[in-house]
Design an enzyme around this catalytic site. Sequence first.
Site, PDB file in Angstrom:
ATOM      1  N   LYS A  11     112.833  24.851 -41.631  1.00 22.34           N
ATOM      2  CA  LYS A  11     113.469  25.894 -40.816  1.00 22.34           C
ATOM      3  C   LYS A  11     114.998  25.741 -40.753  1.00 22.34           C
ATOM      4  O   LYS A  11     115.548  24.699 -41.112  1.00 22.34           O
ATOM      5  CB  LYS A  11     112.863  25.849 -39.408  1.00 22.34           C
ATOM      6  N   PHE A  59     108.046  34.606 -26.813  1.00 22.23           N
ATOM      7  CA  PHE A  59     109.061  33.959 -27.642  1.00 22.23           C
ATOM      8  C   PHE A  59     109.271  34.633 -28.999  1.00 22.23           C
ATOM      9  O   PHE A  59     110.063  34.159 -29.810  1.00 22.23           O
ATOM     10  CB  PHE A  59     108.720  32.476 -27.836  1.00 22.23           C
ATOM     11  N   ARG A  87      99.777  19.113 -41.269  1.00 21.47           N
ATOM     12  CA  ARG A  87      99.928  19.245 -39.813  1.00 21.47           C
ATOM     13  C   ARG A  87     100.093  17.878 -39.146  1.00 21.47           C
ATOM     14  O   ARG A  87     100.803  17.750 -38.157  1.00 21.47           O
ATOM     15  CB  ARG A  87      98.756  20.042 -39.234  1.00 21.47           C
ATOM     16  N   ASN A 114     112.044  23.418 -34.318  1.00 18.34           N
ATOM     17  CA  ASN A 114     111.144  22.285 -34.558  1.00 18.34           C
ATOM     18  C   ASN A 114     111.021  21.942 -36.047  1.00 18.34           C
ATOM     19  O   ASN A 114     110.050  21.351 -36.493  1.00 18.34           O
ATOM     20  CB  ASN A 114     109.780  22.522 -33.906  1.00 18.34           C
ATOM     21  N   HIS A 117     107.504  24.613 -40.364  1.00 24.17           N
ATOM     22  CA  HIS A 117     106.276  25.377 -40.123  1.00 24.17           C
ATOM     23  C   HIS A 117     105.256  24.926 -41.154  1.00 24.17           C
ATOM     24  O   HIS A 117     105.613  24.639 -42.298  1.00 24.17           O
ATOM     25  CB  HIS A 117     106.520  26.881 -40.284  1.00 24.17           C
TER      26      HIS A 117
HETATM   27  P1  CMP Z   1     105.474  27.483 -36.015  1.00 24.26           P
HETATM   28  O1  CMP Z   1     104.523  26.469 -36.501  1.00 24.26           O
HETATM   29  O2  CMP Z   1     106.504  27.981 -36.971  1.00 24.26           O
HETATM   30  O3  CMP Z   1     104.657  28.753 -35.456  1.00 24.26           O
HETATM   31  C1  CMP Z   1     105.171  29.609 -34.443  1.00 24.26           C
HETATM   32  C2  CMP Z   1     106.433  29.083 -33.832  1.00 24.26           C
HETATM   33  O4  CMP Z   1     106.817  29.641 -32.600  1.00 24.26           O
HETATM   34  C3  CMP Z   1     106.263  27.614 -33.530  1.00 24.26           C
HETATM   35  O5  CMP Z   1     106.249  26.876 -34.743  1.00 24.26           O
HETATM   36  C4  CMP Z   1     107.442  27.349 -32.612  1.00 24.26           C
HETATM   37  O6  CMP Z   1     108.592  26.912 -33.298  1.00 24.26           O
HETATM   38  C5  CMP Z   1     107.778  28.731 -32.036  1.00 24.26           C
HETATM   39  N1  CMP Z   1     107.742  28.760 -30.600  1.00 24.26           N
HETATM   40  C6  CMP Z   1     108.806  29.038 -29.822  1.00 24.26           C
HETATM   41  N2  CMP Z   1     108.449  28.990 -28.529  1.00 24.26           N
HETATM   42  C7  CMP Z   1     107.150  28.654 -28.472  1.00 24.26           C
HETATM   43  C8  CMP Z   1     106.216  28.438 -27.415  1.00 24.26           C
HETATM   44  N3  CMP Z   1     106.568  28.569 -26.132  1.00 24.26           N
HETATM   45  N4  CMP Z   1     104.953  28.098 -27.746  1.00 24.26           N
HETATM   46  C9  CMP Z   1     104.574  27.978 -29.052  1.00 24.26           C
HETATM   47  N5  CMP Z   1     105.426  28.180 -30.089  1.00 24.26           N
HETATM   48  C10 CMP Z   1     106.698  28.505 -29.807  1.00 24.26           C
END
Ligand code: CMP
Length: 140
Positions: A11, A59, A87, A114, A117
């Site tokens: 990311k 979000f 994962r 984070n 993905h």
């Molecule tokens: P990802 O695995 O890319 O899938 C969805 C993304 O939403 C997740 O990682 C997080 O980076 C993002 N995200 C942002 N806020 C939240 C939240 N409150 N709960 C879950 N995912 C979130």
Amino acid sequence: MPVEQTLSIIKPDATRRNLTGKINALFEDAGLKIVAQRRIRLTKEMAEKFYEVHAERSFFDDLCNFMISGPVVVQVLEGENAVAQNRQIMGATNPANADAGTVRKLFGESIECNSVHGSDSLENAKTEIEFFFAKMDIVG
Ligand code: CMP
């Protein structure tokens, strides 16, 4: 164990800090093979389509805006149980809850920033891989 392919995205928070190589080393050291990889800039439309399952979440807008805030590296990882293994390598969505040594514990800044993905099921992996890659792009 079955050989699988999974979709990974490094990311914008990670590409901004020049962490692509360090993250790829974690994948490779764990035995996953990077069989396709491209550094791209997502459009808003692509981000919204890719994350459409989250469209109703609070979000969603922030997530899509973050994903277009800088380059991402989209990649296909291959290996035994690649979906579940990736994962594990990534760690929990929220870096605060991620196990030591995982990508998100080492590099994640927040639940939004984070760093990576990864597909959450084999079925979604197929859809997500097809979103970014043609068959001829993937070289095992
Ligand atoms: P990802 O695995 O890319 O899938 C969805 C993304 O939403 C997740 O990682 C997080 O980076 C993002 N995200 C942002 N806020 C939240 C939240 N409150 N709960 C879950 N995912 C979130």
